[in-house]
Design an enzyme around this catalytic site. Structure first.
Site, short mmCIF file in Angstrom:
data_model
loop_
_atom_site.label_atom_id
_atom_site.label_comp_id
_atom_site.label_asym_id
_atom_site.label_seq_id
_atom_site.Cartn_x
_atom_site.Cartn_y
_atom_site.Cartn_z
N TYR A 239 0.87 -1.17 0.00
CA TYR A 239 0.00 0.00 0.00
C TYR A 239 0.91 1.22 0.00
CZ TYR A 239 -4.17 -2.79 0.92
OH TYR A 239 -5.21 -3.69 0.82
N HIS A 271 -3.91 -2.82 -8.25
CA HIS A 271 -5.14 -3.52 -7.85
C HIS A 271 -6.29 -2.56 -7.57
CE1 HIS A 271 -7.87 -5.91 -5.26
NE2 HIS A 271 -7.46 -6.91 -6.03
N HIS A 272 -6.03 -1.55 -6.72
CA HIS A 272 -7.04 -0.51 -6.51
C HIS A 272 -6.38 0.75 -5.99
CE1 HIS A 272 -7.16 -2.15 -2.29
NE2 HIS A 272 -7.26 -0.87 -2.00
N HIS A 342 -2.84 0.35 -4.06
CA HIS A 342 -2.59 -1.03 -3.66
C HIS A 342 -1.97 -1.77 -4.84
CE1 HIS A 342 -4.39 -5.27 -2.68
NE2 HIS A 342 -3.09 -5.23 -2.49
N HIS A 421 -16.98 -1.86 2.68
CA HIS A 421 -15.61 -2.14 3.13
C HIS A 421 -15.61 -2.99 4.39
CE1 HIS A 421 -11.30 -1.57 3.58
NE2 HIS A 421 -11.50 -1.20 4.83
N HIS A 423 -12.48 -5.92 6.41
CA HIS A 423 -11.11 -6.42 6.30
C HIS A 423 -11.15 -7.89 5.93
CE1 HIS A 423 -9.07 -2.89 8.64
NE2 HIS A 423 -9.42 -2.58 7.42
N MET A 489 -13.75 -4.25 10.24
CA MET A 489 -14.60 -3.10 9.98
C MET A 489 -15.91 -3.57 9.35
SD MET A 489 -12.02 -0.22 8.42
CE MET A 489 -10.77 0.57 9.43
#
Length: 619
Positions: A239, A271-272, A342, A421, A423, A489
């Site tokens: 990241y 990836h994002h 990412h 979102h 994890h 989360m």
């Protein structure tokens, strides 16, 4: 064992053989090892025929090297998905499949293979050991195979749902795609075991909006927030955080669209990406470009959390409604932005340069409404936890009627997009609008953790309920809520207009009731007297002996105990009022899923459907 009655005639035997063959529906296709002298337009079979090519607007790489490319399109009126796989160098076949979490076992597959003489295409499935069998119900329809300068392509389609228990239901949200290549011919499909070939997993949002994008204003300008030509680290997951500054005294603009800018050649690694605005209360933010997990990262970057843009592999451009835009610049905004990229580099490619990022389209001609982003779900706190060894454990966050009555305008708001979102333990997320105790509309749902957004319009007094599903079967300790990747989360960032002061509408269990749980379980398990209030909540969870009883009691507590509400303004302060020990909202009626056509449901009206196409041609 006698297979045939001796009195059967030759015609009967032949008819039985053809019936079995038709049931299997092994579709013989022309060899994809095309004669180089053949015309490119004839490089493959043409099993079906129409005069109009299929448009395939969505694209993504399947493998890290980019040798396998997936393109697709959706027909909502027909409830069908069109998919094309391109392989830069075809050998003896390929496999594309779907499974709940990307497992090679119990997967729904489409397979192209050859036996050294002929080539075959078929709908198949894998068992609990990865062995592949042809499906007795053939639901993948081959449309074309073709050899092009870019390689071999395979085009096919299938319904969203087939009512075949061995087939995957294609729904809005994350689809785990598995892929593989065949290096050797196989005499029969039953010889294939997925564990013995080169395979991989890719995640995609296959179902996308079917509405045309709005036109952009004439005075639109672009702003690129990109990494500064970095070298991608030689590790699987990175990241990368980069601080970007707007020009000083930039006047207020509206973001009306954004899209990704990916460095050519890195499409399979990026990836994002997300762009965050820093807190306007910070007069300065240190310049930083490096790992988001580095100890050298300035602590102030943690206050750059207001989402401006989010993109994931395979996503198209994001457009705002014609009467709303997201504020950028001006006295109420920060001039500091944080870009987070990412990188997924499983092949550990070294020396690869990258300056990917996000291109923001903005205009000084302000639209009627400011758009806003509101955070729904659970507060980031360890009081919300998931026991270990749970297959499906649910936690629910509430935006209560009291908060919406206090903070929303009398005319309500319009939700036009959202971003879910969790994890690593997250398996599904669902946000639903509840009015008068009845579920009235799903805001977004991802069962495999919607991209087909509708206008959802919460009003004063409505409830927004966000429910997350977790799997902790591989964990021996409880998983508490928090910011860490091994914590959990449950969040939905909803995009809406007109913007209000309501920035966060989330909940958590009342801490006092959780302490009663710790005291009860400790006494039941015959342990020491609970040191409730002295040890941290995380330590108290970890000290318990976890079994089915302690997990069931915790689940029951979360579904009945009062909650504390975080009904926060943009300043991070609570709206005036008492937000502690609030009763759980009651839901008396839940929405039912519409039937798929194979279940007897009707197809939607096709009046707006473009020409139905059955044949594909290179274009």
């Amino acid at each position: 064992m006698r297979l045939f009655n001796k009195n059967l005639r030759l015609q009967d035997v032949t008819l039985m053989y053809l019936t079995v063959l038709a049931t299997l529906v092994v579709i013989l296709v022309a060899s994809y090892q095309v004669d180089p002298a053949a015309s490119p337009s004839r490089g493959g079979s043409t099993p079906t025929s129409t005069s109009t090519p299929v448009q395939l607007p969505y694209h993504m790489p399947l493998d890290p090297r980019g040798h396998l490319q997936l393109s697709w399109n959706i027909s909502y009126p027909l409830q069908e998905l069109y998919l094309e796989v391109r392989c830069s160098e075809m050998k003896h076949g390929l496999v594309l499949g779907m499974s709940d979490r990307g497992e090679l076992t119990n997967a729904d597959l489409v397979v192209l293979w050859d036996d050294g003489h002929q080539s075959f295409f078929g709908d198949a499935w894998s068992d609990s050991q990865g062995h592949v069998s042809l499906d007795s119900q053939q639901d993948y329809q081959l449309m074309d195979t073709r050899q092009t300068p870019e390689g071999f392509s395979l085009l096919f389609k299938r319904p969203f749902s087939t009512c075949d228990p061995r087939d995957y239901i294609i729904e809005e949200g994350t689809v785990h795609l598995i892929y593989g290549v065949l290096d050797q011919p196989i005499r029969s499909l039953q010889q294939l075991n997925l564990s013995q070939i080169e395979t991989g997993v890719q995640r995609a949002l296959l179902l996308r909006p079917d509405t045309p994008p709005p036109s952009l204003p004439r005075d639109v300008q672009t702003l690129e927030v990109r990494t500064p030509d970095i070298t991608i680290p030689t590790q699987e997951t990175t990241y990368w955080c980069h601080i970007f500054q707007l020009t000083p005294n930039m006047p207020k603009n509206h973001i009306v669209m954004y899209e990704s800018v990916v460095t050519p050649g890195n499409e399979a690694i990026v990836h994002h990406m997300e762009v965050f605005e820093c807190s306007p209360e910070m007069s300065t933010v240190p310049q930083y470009s490096g790992s988001c997990d580095s100890k050298m990262k300035p602590a102030s970057l943690n206050y750059c959390r207001h989402v401006l843009a989010a993109w994931a592999m395979g996503a198209k451009s994001f457009y705002y409604p014609t009467d709303a835009g997201l504020p950028l610049g001006g006295p109420a905004s920060s001039r500091f932005l944080r870009l987070e990229v990412h990188y997924h580099n499983p092949l550990l490619i070294s020396g690869r340069k990258d300056n990917s990022g996000v291109r923001l389209y903005h205009t000084s001609s302000l639209r009627r409404y400011d758009a806003g982003i509101m955070e729904l779900g659970l507060v980031y706190t360890p009081v919300m936890a998931i026991p270990p060894r749970e297959q499906n454990f649910h936690l629910t966050g509430f935006c209560t009627s009291k908060c919406t009555q206090t903070a929303l305008p009398s005319g309500g708001i319009n939700i036009f997009a959202s971003q879910l979102h969790t994890h690593l333990a997250g398996r599904g997320v669902r946000t639903v609008l509840v009015r008068g105790g009845r579920e009235v509309k799903v805001v977004q749902e991802d069962k495999h953790f919607s991209t087909h957004y509708q206008c959802v319009c919460p009003q004063q007094g409505d409830v927004l309920l966000t429910k997350c599903t977790y799997n902790t079967e591989d964990r021996s300790q409880p998983t508490v809520g928090g910011f860490g990747i091994m914590e959990e989360m449950c969040v939905n960032y909803v995009h809406y207009y007109p913007r209000t002061q309501l920035e966060l509408c989330k909940s958590n269990i009342d801490p006092g009731y959780l302490q009663k749980y710790f005291s009860f379980i400790n006494r039941f398990q015959g342990g020491d007297v609970c040191s409730c209030g002295q040890a941290s909540v995380t330590d108290q969870f970890s000290s318990l002996s976890w079994d089915s009883f302690s997990g069931e009691v915790l689940n029951s507590l979360y579904n009945t105990a009062p909650i504390s509400m975080a009904c926060n303004q943009s300043s991070a302060k609570l709206f005036p009022g008492d937000w502690e020990k609030q009763e759980l909202p009651v839901v008396t009626s839940q929405l039912q899923r519409p039937l798929y056509p194979c279940e007897g449901g009707k197809l939607p009206s096709q009046s707006s459907e473009p020409t139905v196409v059955i044949r594909w041609s290179a274009g």
